[in-house]
Design a protein around this motif. Sequence first.
Motif, PDB file in Angstrom:
ATOM      1  N   SER A   1     -84.114   8.007 -47.700  1.00 10.80           N
ATOM      2  CA  SER A   1     -83.009   7.583 -48.261  1.00 10.80           C
ATOM      3  C   SER A   1     -83.275   7.170 -49.562  1.00 10.80           C
ATOM      4  O   SER A   1     -84.141   6.153 -49.741  1.00 10.80           O
ATOM      5  CB  SER A   1     -82.340   6.513 -47.202  1.00 10.80           C
ATOM      6  OG  SER A   1     -82.294   6.814 -45.860  1.00 10.80           O
ATOM      7  N   VAL A   2     -82.310   7.357 -50.581  1.00  7.40           N
ATOM      8  CA  VAL A   2     -82.450   6.554 -51.754  1.00  7.40           C
ATOM      9  C   VAL A   2     -81.078   5.473 -51.846  1.00  7.40           C
ATOM     10  O   VAL A   2     -79.895   6.058 -51.255  1.00  7.40           O
ATOM     11  CB  VAL A   2     -82.301   7.464 -52.898  1.00  7.40           C
ATOM     12  CG1 VAL A   2     -83.664   7.970 -53.128  1.00  7.40           C
ATOM     13  CG2 VAL A   2     -81.336   8.336 -52.947  1.00  7.40           C
ATOM     14  N   VAL A   3     -81.147   4.298 -52.110  1.00  6.55           N
ATOM     15  CA  VAL A   3     -80.049   3.462 -51.987  1.00  6.55           C
ATOM     16  C   VAL A   3     -79.757   2.801 -53.386  1.00  6.55           C
ATOM     17  O   VAL A   3     -80.754   2.382 -54.110  1.00  6.55           O
ATOM     18  CB  VAL A   3     -80.579   2.304 -50.958  1.00  6.55           C
ATOM     19  CG1 VAL A   3     -79.520   1.048 -50.845  1.00  6.55           C
ATOM     20  CG2 VAL A   3     -80.604   2.823 -49.566  1.00  6.55           C
ATOM     21  N   GLY A   4     -78.666   2.587 -53.639  1.00  9.01           N
ATOM     22  CA  GLY A   4     -77.963   1.807 -54.922  1.00  9.01           C
ATOM     23  C   GLY A   4     -76.705   1.697 -55.174  1.00  9.01           C
ATOM     24  O   GLY A   4     -76.119   2.693 -54.977  1.00  9.01           O
ATOM     25  N   VAL A   5     -76.197   0.523 -55.599  1.00  9.02           N
ATOM     26  CA  VAL A   5     -74.797   0.595 -55.719  1.00  9.02           C
ATOM     27  C   VAL A   5     -74.607   1.083 -57.072  1.00  9.02           C
ATOM     28  O   VAL A   5     -73.129   1.613 -57.241  1.00  9.02           O
ATOM     29  CB  VAL A   5     -74.557  -1.031 -55.946  1.00  9.02           C
ATOM     30  CG1 VAL A   5     -74.431  -1.661 -54.683  1.00  9.02           C
ATOM     31  CG2 VAL A   5     -75.208  -1.866 -57.032  1.00  9.02           C
ATOM     32  N   GLY A   6     -75.487   1.500 -58.049  1.00  6.45           N
ATOM     33  CA  GLY A   6     -75.179   2.108 -59.283  1.00  6.45           C
ATOM     34  C   GLY A   6     -74.648   3.450 -58.923  1.00  6.45           C
ATOM     35  O   GLY A   6     -74.257   4.110 -59.936  1.00  6.45           O
TER      36      GLY A   6
ATOM     37  N   ILE B   1     -80.459   3.267 -58.746  1.00  5.59           N
ATOM     38  CA  ILE B   1     -81.378   3.358 -57.517  1.00  5.59           C
ATOM     39  C   ILE B   1     -82.086   2.092 -57.263  1.00  5.59           C
ATOM     40  O   ILE B   1     -82.869   1.790 -58.251  1.00  5.59           O
ATOM     41  CB  ILE B   1     -82.316   4.539 -57.367  1.00  5.59           C
ATOM     42  CG1 ILE B   1     -81.451   5.851 -57.424  1.00  5.59           C
ATOM     43  CG2 ILE B   1     -83.117   4.403 -56.018  1.00  5.59           C
ATOM     44  CD1 ILE B   1     -80.283   6.158 -56.246  1.00  5.59           C
ATOM     45  N   SER B   2     -81.661   1.169 -56.412  1.00  3.89           N
ATOM     46  CA  SER B   2     -82.521  -0.086 -55.992  1.00  3.89           C
ATOM     47  C   SER B   2     -83.707   0.294 -55.363  1.00  3.89           C
ATOM     48  O   SER B   2     -84.707  -0.438 -55.510  1.00  3.89           O
ATOM     49  CB  SER B   2     -81.678  -1.177 -56.061  1.00  3.89           C
ATOM     50  OG  SER B   2     -80.744  -0.717 -54.884  1.00  3.89           O
ATOM     51  N   GLY B   3     -83.835   1.107 -54.561  1.00  5.07           N
ATOM     52  CA  GLY B   3     -85.141   1.316 -53.454  1.00  5.07           C
ATOM     53  C   GLY B   3     -84.947   2.720 -52.772  1.00  5.07           C
ATOM     54  O   GLY B   3     -83.894   3.449 -52.768  1.00  5.07           O
ATOM     55  N   VAL B   4     -85.947   3.103 -52.256  1.00  7.29           N
ATOM     56  CA  VAL B   4     -86.362   4.176 -51.441  1.00  7.29           C
ATOM     57  C   VAL B   4     -86.726   3.806 -50.127  1.00  7.29           C
ATOM     58  O   VAL B   4     -87.665   3.060 -50.148  1.00  7.29           O
ATOM     59  CB  VAL B   4     -87.280   5.210 -52.144  1.00  7.29           C
ATOM     60  CG1 VAL B   4     -87.426   6.613 -51.227  1.00  7.29           C
ATOM     61  CG2 VAL B   4     -87.021   5.547 -53.572  1.00  7.29           C
ATOM     62  N   ALA B   5     -86.323   4.238 -48.999  1.00  8.41           N
ATOM     63  CA  ALA B   5     -86.574   3.712 -47.662  1.00  8.41           C
ATOM     64  C   ALA B   5     -86.839   5.013 -46.962  1.00  8.41           C
ATOM     65  O   ALA B   5     -86.370   6.060 -47.170  1.00  8.41           O
ATOM     66  CB  ALA B   5     -85.205   2.859 -46.795  1.00  8.41           C
ATOM     67  N   HIS B   6     -87.469   4.690 -45.904  1.00  7.03           N
ATOM     68  CA  HIS B   6     -88.024   5.770 -44.916  1.00  7.03           C
ATOM     69  C   HIS B   6     -87.957   5.134 -43.522  1.00  7.03           C
ATOM     70  O   HIS B   6     -88.113   4.053 -43.195  1.00  7.03           O
ATOM     71  CB  HIS B   6     -89.316   6.161 -45.254  1.00  7.03           C
ATOM     72  CG  HIS B   6     -90.366   5.533 -45.001  1.00  7.03           C
ATOM     73  ND1 HIS B   6     -90.862   4.381 -45.586  1.00  7.03           N
ATOM     74  CD2 HIS B   6     -91.280   5.415 -43.938  1.00  7.03           C
ATOM     75  CE1 HIS B   6     -91.912   3.642 -45.070  1.00  7.03           C
ATOM     76  NE2 HIS B   6     -92.140   4.432 -43.954  1.00  7.03           N
TER      77      HIS B   6
END
Length: 421
Positions: free
Chosen positions: A348-353, A255-260
Amino acid sequence: MARVVQKFGGSSVADADSIKRVAKRIVATKQAGHEVVVVISAMGDTTDELMDLAFRVSPQPAPRELDMLLTAGERMSAALLAMAIGDQGLSARSFTGSQAGVITTGTHGNARIIDITPGRIVSALQTGDVVIVAGFQGVSQDTKDITTIGRGGSDTTAVALAASLGADYCEIYTDVDGVFTADPRIAPNARRIPRISYEEMLEMAACGAKILHLRCVEYARREHVPVHVRSSFTTKEGTWVTDLEEGSVMEQAIISGVAHDRGEAKITITGVPDRIGEAARVFEAIASIEVNIDMIVQNVSAVSTGRTDISFTLPKTDGKVAVAALNAIKEEVGFDDILYDDQIGKVSVVGVGMRSHPGVTAKFFAALAEAEVNIEMISTSEIRISVVVDQDDVDRAVRAAHTAFGLDSEEQAVVYAGTGR
Ligand code: ADP
Ligand code: ASP
Ligand code: MG
């Protein structure tokens, strides 16, 4: 010598002293031998204040006039900055978006940049001037009216100019040290991401991380403009948004980041007859008024009634027109009711992994459960999981996900200025 586009956000030019400070920084870049094009936002919360003023004068301001009003904010700061640079011994010239050749579609309030004809900018650069362009605005190709390109749009002006001028890179100066693993105003132990791919940044921006305007990231990815997001209050290195490098460290992070995002509302249509074509009719009604919808959930219909509920989210600003459009087809479709809820938020959690790691959803949902956050809706993409929750739970949900995915840093992130409005 490099050709550089530098964009300064509203919180970096909130008052006279900040404008002088920013001018100094621009002068230093120019004196280091670079060609500088500056894109500037309106001072502090000027855009919001002008908007409030418009709504005090008229409950439904005419979109054309609203654009004329809002673009004045950027025009003020551009002229003031040019004066400040002049005082520091360099020649600077300010331009409106229209003068700078920013050509857009005609949709007031949310126009798209379709072309840039930067003739005047190029000649000003040739005479050695620092060029200042008022951000977030352009001129409609068809009507020749002044347009704005959406809230936060100065980022897009900057990247679009960088692409059309063949700039070496685009610097986005703001009130935090770069792109963080979550909004530092909510998660103080968020960490700065030194380098992030366009793809991940695109998902973060689409999920509400307002550090960069979504269209700016789309533009940068398409035109391969390297973007450096950094603080205007320090000289620290910020975050580079670039193409994903093969085998880079980024690929290790799940996860590279959490957005809201607090800008969405939820509409639920109850008792929709479960017949072929009904969902199409509902969404055609929404599409015909040019409203973009985000998440959609349709329940299995109850056997006893043959009816189902459909929920979807959309920008809060489109809530009223969407409800009106749905009411207009109520009889025809034969549904029971429309429920409107704008007290929601999306996390949201975002990440290419995520592509190669199972169990991300389970971990995310377990963290939310532990924080006693109820999930109302869910949607996913290949590199993102989003949930809709009660607005009051957003901060708690962001922090819980941030901790669960091991993103917490020992250090506290600094927010240098701004009201977060
Ligand atoms: P500017 O006026 O410079 O355009 P914005 O307010 O548009 O600044 O964007 C900067 C703000 O974005 C930060 O102050 C921060 O609160 C918010 N933000 C949201 N998500 C993030 C994130 N992931 N990383 C950094 N800042 C973020
Ligand atoms: N001033 C505009 C806004 O507040 C544009 C920008 O700052 O990017 O949305
Ligand atoms: Mg911004």
